[in-house]
Design a protein around this motif. Sequence first.
Motif, PDB file in Angstrom:
ATOM      1  N   ILE A  35      68.483  11.421 -43.236  1.00  0.00           N
ATOM      2  CA  ILE A  35      68.965  10.564 -42.162  1.00  0.00           C
ATOM      3  C   ILE A  35      69.489  11.364 -40.971  1.00  0.00           C
ATOM      4  O   ILE A  35      69.345  10.953 -39.810  1.00  0.00           O
ATOM      5  CB  ILE A  35      70.045   9.604 -42.709  1.00  0.00           C
ATOM      6  N   PHE A  36      70.072  12.535 -41.239  1.00  0.00           N
ATOM      7  CA  PHE A  36      70.654  13.331 -40.161  1.00  0.00           C
ATOM      8  C   PHE A  36      69.751  14.480 -39.696  1.00  0.00           C
ATOM      9  O   PHE A  36      70.182  15.324 -38.912  1.00  0.00           O
ATOM     10  CB  PHE A  36      72.021  13.876 -40.589  1.00  0.00           C
ATOM     11  N   SER A  37      68.521  14.478 -40.149  1.00  0.00           N
ATOM     12  CA  SER A  37      67.603  15.544 -39.751  1.00  0.00           C
ATOM     13  C   SER A  37      67.354  15.517 -38.248  1.00  0.00           C
ATOM     14  O   SER A  37      67.145  14.456 -37.646  1.00  0.00           O
ATOM     15  CB  SER A  37      66.272  15.386 -40.497  1.00  0.00           C
ATOM     16  N   LEU A  38      67.352  16.698 -37.627  1.00  0.00           N
ATOM     17  CA  LEU A  38      67.062  16.789 -36.188  1.00  0.00           C
ATOM     18  C   LEU A  38      65.603  16.488 -35.891  1.00  0.00           C
ATOM     19  O   LEU A  38      65.255  16.115 -34.772  1.00  0.00           O
ATOM     20  CB  LEU A  38      67.430  18.180 -35.661  1.00  0.00           C
ATOM     21  N   ASP A  39      64.740  16.688 -36.868  1.00  0.00           N
ATOM     22  CA  ASP A  39      63.317  16.357 -36.721  1.00  0.00           C
ATOM     23  C   ASP A  39      62.873  15.691 -38.016  1.00  0.00           C
ATOM     24  O   ASP A  39      62.320  16.327 -38.905  1.00  0.00           O
ATOM     25  CB  ASP A  39      62.493  17.617 -36.434  1.00  0.00           C
ATOM     26  N   ARG A 125      83.954  15.852 -36.692  1.00  0.00           N
ATOM     27  CA  ARG A 125      85.145  16.690 -36.867  1.00  0.00           C
ATOM     28  C   ARG A 125      85.355  17.023 -38.347  1.00  0.00           C
ATOM     29  O   ARG A 125      85.704  18.158 -38.692  1.00  0.00           O
ATOM     30  CB  ARG A 125      86.378  15.984 -36.302  1.00  0.00           C
ATOM     31  N   GLN A 126      85.158  16.055 -39.209  1.00  0.00           N
ATOM     32  CA  GLN A 126      85.334  16.304 -40.641  1.00  0.00           C
ATOM     33  C   GLN A 126      84.333  17.335 -41.145  1.00  0.00           C
ATOM     34  O   GLN A 126      84.676  18.214 -41.949  1.00  0.00           O
ATOM     35  CB  GLN A 126      85.182  15.007 -41.426  1.00  0.00           C
ATOM     36  N   HIS A 127      83.098  17.244 -40.677  1.00  0.00           N
ATOM     37  CA  HIS A 127      82.086  18.191 -41.132  1.00  0.00           C
ATOM     38  C   HIS A 127      82.338  19.595 -40.593  1.00  0.00           C
ATOM     39  O   HIS A 127      82.113  20.582 -41.304  1.00  0.00           O
ATOM     40  CB  HIS A 127      80.687  17.695 -40.767  1.00  0.00           C
ATOM     41  N   ILE A 128      82.804  19.694 -39.372  1.00  0.00           N
ATOM     42  CA  ILE A 128      83.180  21.014 -38.847  1.00  0.00           C
ATOM     43  C   ILE A 128      84.297  21.606 -39.700  1.00  0.00           C
ATOM     44  O   ILE A 128      84.255  22.780 -40.097  1.00  0.00           O
ATOM     45  CB  ILE A 128      83.624  20.920 -37.370  1.00  0.00           C
ATOM     46  N   LEU A 129      85.279  20.783 -40.007  1.00  0.00           N
ATOM     47  CA  LEU A 129      86.428  21.231 -40.796  1.00  0.00           C
ATOM     48  C   LEU A 129      85.997  21.733 -42.175  1.00  0.00           C
ATOM     49  O   LEU A 129      86.363  22.843 -42.594  1.00  0.00           O
ATOM     50  CB  LEU A 129      87.418  20.074 -40.942  1.00  0.00           C
ATOM     51  N   ARG A 160      77.133  18.889 -32.076  1.00  0.00           N
ATOM     52  CA  ARG A 160      76.463  17.890 -32.917  1.00  0.00           C
ATOM     53  C   ARG A 160      75.221  18.432 -33.613  1.00  0.00           C
ATOM     54  O   ARG A 160      75.064  18.307 -34.831  1.00  0.00           O
ATOM     55  CB  ARG A 160      76.072  16.671 -32.079  1.00  0.00           C
ATOM     56  N   ASP A 161      74.328  19.051 -32.866  1.00  0.00           N
ATOM     57  CA  ASP A 161      73.061  19.492 -33.454  1.00  0.00           C
ATOM     58  C   ASP A 161      73.269  20.563 -34.523  1.00  0.00           C
ATOM     59  O   ASP A 161      72.539  20.592 -35.533  1.00  0.00           O
ATOM     60  CB  ASP A 161      72.128  20.026 -32.367  1.00  0.00           C
ATOM     61  N   THR A 162      74.260  21.415 -34.328  1.00  0.00           N
ATOM     62  CA  THR A 162      74.551  22.451 -35.329  1.00  0.00           C
ATOM     63  C   THR A 162      74.896  21.813 -36.668  1.00  0.00           C
ATOM     64  O   THR A 162      74.396  22.249 -37.728  1.00  0.00           O
ATOM     65  CB  THR A 162      75.722  23.336 -34.873  1.00  0.00           C
ATOM     66  N   TYR A 163      75.697  20.755 -36.635  1.00  0.00           N
ATOM     67  CA  TYR A 163      76.167  20.162 -37.898  1.00  0.00           C
ATOM     68  C   TYR A 163      75.203  19.121 -38.438  1.00  0.00           C
ATOM     69  O   TYR A 163      75.129  18.937 -39.659  1.00  0.00           O
ATOM     70  CB  TYR A 163      77.603  19.658 -37.732  1.00  0.00           C
ATOM     71  N   TYR A 164      74.441  18.465 -37.590  1.00  0.00           N
ATOM     72  CA  TYR A 164      73.342  17.640 -38.100  1.00  0.00           C
ATOM     73  C   TYR A 164      72.335  18.526 -38.823  1.00  0.00           C
ATOM     74  O   TYR A 164      71.820  18.161 -39.884  1.00  0.00           O
ATOM     75  CB  TYR A 164      72.646  16.905 -36.962  1.00  0.00           C
ATOM     76  N   ASN A 165      72.044  19.670 -38.251  1.00  0.00           N
ATOM     77  CA  ASN A 165      71.109  20.586 -38.885  1.00  0.00           C
ATOM     78  C   ASN A 165      71.662  21.089 -40.220  1.00  0.00           C
ATOM     79  O   ASN A 165      70.928  21.227 -41.202  1.00  0.00           O
ATOM     80  CB  ASN A 165      70.809  21.767 -37.969  1.00  0.00           C
ATOM     81  N   SER A 166      72.955  21.350 -40.265  1.00  0.00           N
ATOM     82  CA  SER A 166      73.584  21.783 -41.509  1.00  0.00           C
ATOM     83  C   SER A 166      73.490  20.689 -42.567  1.00  0.00           C
ATOM     84  O   SER A 166      73.164  20.957 -43.731  1.00  0.00           O
ATOM     85  CB  SER A 166      75.047  22.163 -41.264  1.00  0.00           C
ATOM     86  N   ILE A 167      73.751  19.450 -42.179  1.00  0.00           N
ATOM     87  CA  ILE A 167      73.633  18.330 -43.116  1.00  0.00           C
ATOM     88  C   ILE A 167      72.199  18.224 -43.629  1.00  0.00           C
ATOM     89  O   ILE A 167      71.960  17.991 -44.819  1.00  0.00           O
ATOM     90  CB  ILE A 167      74.067  17.008 -42.447  1.00  0.00           C
ATOM     91  N   LEU A 193      71.067  35.541 -45.774  1.00  0.00           N
ATOM     92  CA  LEU A 193      71.462  35.690 -44.372  1.00  0.00           C
ATOM     93  C   LEU A 193      71.286  34.383 -43.597  1.00  0.00           C
ATOM     94  O   LEU A 193      70.943  34.378 -42.417  1.00  0.00           O
ATOM     95  CB  LEU A 193      70.672  36.823 -43.700  1.00  0.00           C
ATOM     96  N   PHE A 194      71.553  33.287 -44.288  1.00  0.00           N
ATOM     97  CA  PHE A 194      71.357  31.942 -43.748  1.00  0.00           C
ATOM     98  C   PHE A 194      72.726  31.261 -43.665  1.00  0.00           C
ATOM     99  O   PHE A 194      73.308  30.889 -44.677  1.00  0.00           O
ATOM    100  CB  PHE A 194      70.409  31.175 -44.671  1.00  0.00           C
ATOM    101  N   SER A 195      73.222  31.104 -42.443  1.00  0.00           N
ATOM    102  CA  SER A 195      74.579  30.574 -42.264  1.00  0.00           C
ATOM    103  C   SER A 195      74.753  29.198 -42.888  1.00  0.00           C
ATOM    104  O   SER A 195      75.812  28.885 -43.463  1.00  0.00           O
ATOM    105  CB  SER A 195      74.928  30.514 -40.774  1.00  0.00           C
ATOM    106  N   ASP A 196      73.735  28.363 -42.796  1.00  0.00           N
ATOM    107  CA  ASP A 196      73.868  27.011 -43.323  1.00  0.00           C
ATOM    108  C   ASP A 196      73.972  26.976 -44.848  1.00  0.00           C
ATOM    109  O   ASP A 196      74.439  25.986 -45.413  1.00  0.00           O
ATOM    110  CB  ASP A 196      72.704  26.133 -42.863  1.00  0.00           C
ATOM    111  N   PHE A 197      73.543  28.033 -45.518  1.00  0.00           N
ATOM    112  CA  PHE A 197      73.791  28.100 -46.956  1.00  0.00           C
ATOM    113  C   PHE A 197      75.286  28.035 -47.212  1.00  0.00           C
ATOM    114  O   PHE A 197      75.763  27.258 -48.055  1.00  0.00           O
ATOM    115  CB  PHE A 197      73.217  29.380 -47.560  1.00  0.00           C
TER     116      PHE A 197
END
Length: 261
Positions: A35-39, A125-129, A160-167, A193-197
């Motif tokens: 649902i939160f995929s950027l693409d 904000r919650q996801h950043i936290l 937004r896009d950084t955390y949507y991508n992380s989700i 070496l993958f930050s989203d991991f």
Amino acid sequence: MDNKSECIESTDVIHMSFEDYVTHISNYTFMESLIFSLDVKEYVNERIQMDKVKKEVMLDNIYDYLMENQDNPIFDNFVKNNLYFLIDYFAEKNNKVVMEKQEALINKIKILVNSLEVGNLDFLRQHILLREHAQINSLDFRFNNLIINRMSDETILNYRDTYYNSISNDFCVLNLLLINDDWFKKEYNNFLLFSDFYRSINYFMSLYGIMFSRKEYLEKVKFMISCNSDLVKSGESVDEYFLDLQSVSKKMVRKIEKQFR
């Protein structure tokens, strides 16, 4: 996320079998990653193996997700458009007999999506936290919560896009933990070496800490941390954000180990 919030309530007690609990987390994470995929088109066509997904149940899963979250301010117009795409996508993928049975369900889903209010700054904000700082201890949590709540709405939207991508990467990271050891050995290099991991791990450990009472899941996280550390020591270039995220994950691992010792 309330400005006065204390630590986010984590799942300390479960009222189902451990296997059912992990399955629930996996199913929910899969839906949220979609649902939160950027693409979202690329996600369903290339990133995941849709031939292994039971398409006849996906509309039910979308409906269940919306029913669970319809009163939570987690949506915006981008996410609503993803939902419209997924409704059409899974409607097209199902056969005619299935679709005739699910016509009423599709109408219910569309009504739900139409009625969703937009505006999810507190959700972001919650996801950043949780992804950047996790819940290592209550004092740090309250401090980081205060700092993030003082960020302007414009700044939060810029992230937004950084955390949507992380989700959207959550399901792939979770699947890495859940696959058997043979497949893990074949796949783990794709996550080095993958930050989203680390963002996903920080989030999972904060909300679903009890899942990591299963030793093999925690050992995989520790193995990834060790491999990343070796690569950094060997001269691989990473930015300071990656090192900060890794540091948070290391602290969460120690917290989990202490909790389930």
